[in-house]
Design a protein around this motif. Structure first.
Motif, PDB file in Angstrom:
ATOM      1  N   ALA A 397       0.837  -1.197   0.000  1.00 15.72           N
ATOM      2  CA  ALA A 397       0.000   0.000   0.000  1.00 15.72           C
ATOM      3  C   ALA A 397       0.866   1.239   0.000  1.00 15.72           C
ATOM      4  CB  ALA A 397      -0.928  -0.008   1.208  1.00 15.72           C
ATOM      5  N   ASN A 467      -0.571   4.943  -6.514  1.00 17.73           N
ATOM      6  CA  ASN A 467      -0.802   4.531  -5.116  1.00 17.73           C
ATOM      7  C   ASN A 467      -1.841   3.438  -5.119  1.00 17.73           C
ATOM      8  OD1 ASN A 467      -1.217   4.232  -2.378  1.00 17.73           O
ATOM      9  ND2 ASN A 467      -1.640   6.407  -1.977  1.00 17.73           N
ATOM     10  N   GLU A 469      -3.014   1.827  -2.562  1.00 20.23           N
ATOM     11  CA  GLU A 469      -3.757   1.663  -1.307  1.00 20.23           C
ATOM     12  C   GLU A 469      -5.256   1.685  -1.580  1.00 20.23           C
ATOM     13  OE1 GLU A 469      -4.092   3.665   3.154  1.00 20.23           O
ATOM     14  OE2 GLU A 469      -2.701   4.491   1.675  1.00 20.23           O
ATOM     15  N   GLY A 500      -0.616  -4.226   3.183  1.00 18.91           N
ATOM     16  CA  GLY A 500      -0.668  -3.000   3.954  1.00 18.91           C
ATOM     17  C   GLY A 500       0.647  -2.725   4.688  1.00 18.91           C
TER      18      GLY A 500
END
Length: 595
Positions: A397, A467, A469, A500
């Motif tokens: 992430a 990104n 995430e 994560g």
């Protein structure tokens, strides 16, 4: 007064004073037979000067008149036609047959006899007679062919016949009649080509037939003789030649024929109609489409002439040099062709094997040779295929990832112009495991390279995610289309796996143990998504450098024997796909029991 005295000058005919005319020649017998011997006395003269008329004539030249031998009662003796000669009047010995305005005139000069006469003559085939004729009168004669006229006889009004001393052999040359036996035909010819008009003639008589061609540019209202030169040749022959019919549409041509004496005879008028020239007004354009789709080419031509129906036929060539006519239906390359005999040809089901083929239209009229359009190229794209599907990708992430896909849209032969092959793409996303797909947008601001176009037959396209995430388990695929290959081609899906960031809830504590004893370091950590493991490190230079010990599953490391580890610093770390991080404080001392 005494008695009358008479002097006899000769012996008189007993009936001399009876006013008889036994030969009916209008001369009393007394004046014809002066000596009463019943014989005509041609000459009455006194040659010996004795005062007495001498009878007869001196045929033997002895100085004495001979006895008279003429018959006193014969009107033809001695007065009868003695000679006759036939002569042309005006020298017109050449005439045209059956031409009422062209007549031969001749006359007969007759000596002797009692006019009027009957003149009998012949042309060798038929006999003719002129009555009540006087010497030198004109006689009209119109023969149908060349003849020689000869006198047969001359008979005077007392029926006295002349059948000797006749002159003849009067030749009358007859030309014609002349006629055009084969009329010139109408001609339809192409602009710039040559042609000719011909006739056939007949001359039943003598004489040379002359020919002269004429032209009319006003539908036959006026005519003018044509002379050799320019585009005309043989204008005085049976066939006139025209080397170039350009600009002579609706001209009319005829031939006049004549002899030296025969009036002009004209042929029928023949019409010249000029087709063309044919000019290409529209050339077909190159055509690009996807394999299995359709294609078409169009052209146009103009017939500058007032006549002529244009016909069309399309051709194809694999190399641009050798050309073959097309036919409707299944044809070259596996495509189906239609309307090949019109100004537009249709192709259905084109294949990649036809990429780079050429097409052109040929045009003609009934007389004009084929004229060709420029060649147009068929460019066949695709079909589009995915050469490399995007791979599954995993990352932590907050990190950046890339999905890459490659395509092939080159066709069988790469187009001559790469710009003809344009491949469009757009990336799609599925958040439900591939159940539904939607075109990707950049509302989150983390995507780039979502859509675009690639020029050329092959290429690769990249989707960047800055990104990851919150994107765990999302799937991505690319969709390819082109202006010609409109049917979408989808790649396989690439799945994004996101790990994560680790968060430690319990760090290892400092531990002091006696040398040779065991101990345990423990730590506790968690991540929001994904899985992770622990790894322990140690440092023997007060944390300047670190060495890996091992990964453990539960975050604890057990040192079964502490000998040799005195003064070491231990750290714990979380292992994911990318790095090691997090370390513990330096452990304490003084934990050994006393000895």
């Amino acid at each position: 007064m005494g008695p009358a005295l008479y002097e006899w000058l000769g012996i008189y005919s007993p009936s001399a004073w009876s006013c008889h005319d036994c030969d009916g020649d209008g001369i009393l017998n007394a004046f014809e037979d002066t000596d009463g011997d019943g014989i005509y006395d041609a000459f009455v003269e006194d040659l010996n000067g004795n005062g007495i008329l001498d009878p007869g004539e001196d045929a033997d030249n002895d100085g004495y008149l001979d006895p008279d031998i003429s018959a006193i009662c014969d009107p033809c003796d001695p007065f009868h036609p003695e000679s006759a000669a036939i002569e042309l009047i005006g020298g017109a010995d050449v005439i045209c047959a059956n031409d009422l305005g062209d007549t031969a005139w001749f006359k007969v000069i007759i000596e002797g006899g009692w006019p009027p006469y009957t003149v009998n003559y012949t042309d060798g085939t038929s006999n003719y007679s002129e009555t009540l004729y006087y010497s030198g009168d004109s006689i009209a004669f119109v023969p149908t062919e060349s003849v020689t006229l000869d006198l047969i006889s001359i008979i005077d009004s007392f029926n006295c016949l002349l059948d000797t001393a006749l002159t003849g052999g009067l030749v009358i040359e007859v030309h014609g009649p002349i006629d055009v036996t084969n009329q010139p035909d109408d001609v339809v010819e192409c602009y710039g080509n040559a042609t000719s008009f011909c006739i056939e003639t007949e001359n039943l008589g003598d004489g040379t037939v002359y020919n002269k061609w004429q032209v009319s540019t006003d539908a036959g209202a006026t005519w003018a003789d044509i002379q050799d030169g320019g585009v005309y040749d043989d204008t005085d022959s049976l066939c006139v030649s025209i080397t170039d019919v350009a600009n002579k549409h609706n001209y009319q041509f005829r031939c006049k024929i004549f002899t030296d004496v025969c009036d002009t005879v004209y042929s029928s008028a023949a019409l010249l109609q000029v087709e063309g020239p044919i000019n290409i007004s529209t050339n077909p354009s190159d055509f690009t489409n996807c394999a299995t789709e359709t294609a078409s080419f169009s052209g146009a031509a103009v017939n500058a002439g007032a006549v002529g129906t244009m016909s069309y036929l399309w051709q194809y060539s694999e190399d641009g040099n050798s050309w073959t006519d097309l036919a409707n239906g299944a044809g070259p390359g596996g495509a189906t062709y239609s309307t090949v005999a019109t100004t537009s040809v249709g192709l259905a089901g084109i294949t990649v094997g036809m990429d780079g083929w050429y097409y052109r239209m040929k045009v003609s009229t009934g007389q004009c040779s084929f004229v060709y359009t420029n060649a147009a190229r068929l460019n066949v794209e695709g079909t589009i295929t995915v050469a490399d599907d995007p791979d599954n990708i995993s990352n932590c992430a907050g990190s950046e990832v890339y999905f890459v896909a490659c395509y092939d849209n080159s066709g069988d032969v790469y187009p001559a112009d790469q710009n003809l092959t344009v491949t469009n793409y757009i990336w799609q996303i599925s958040t439900d495991g591939g159940g539904t797909w939607a075109n990707l947008d950049n509302s989150t601001g983390v995507y780039s390279g979502i859509s675009g176009s690639s020029v050329g037959g092959t290429g690769c396209d990249t989707l960047a995610i800055t990104n990851v995430e919150g994107l765990e388990g999302y799937q991505y695929r690319i969709v390819y289309t082109s202006p010609t290959c409109a049917a979408p081609v989808n790649s396989a899906a690439g799945t994004l796996t996101v790990s994560g960031n680790a968060a430690f809830s319990d760090d290892p504590n400092d531990i002091t143990v006696c040398s040779g004893s065991g101990t345990t370091f423990s730590a506790t950590a968690a991540i929001a998504q994904g899985t992770f493991g622990f790894g322990w490190q140690y440092s023997d230079d007060n944390g300047v450098t670190w060495d890996t010990i091992d990964f453990v599953a539960d975050g604890r490391i057990v040192l079964a024997h502490s000998g040799g580890f005195s003064g070491l610093r231990y750290g714990r770390a979380h292992r994911d796909q990318r790095s090691w991080y997090v370390w513990s404080p330096l452990p304490g001392s003084g934990q050994c029991d006393g000895l």
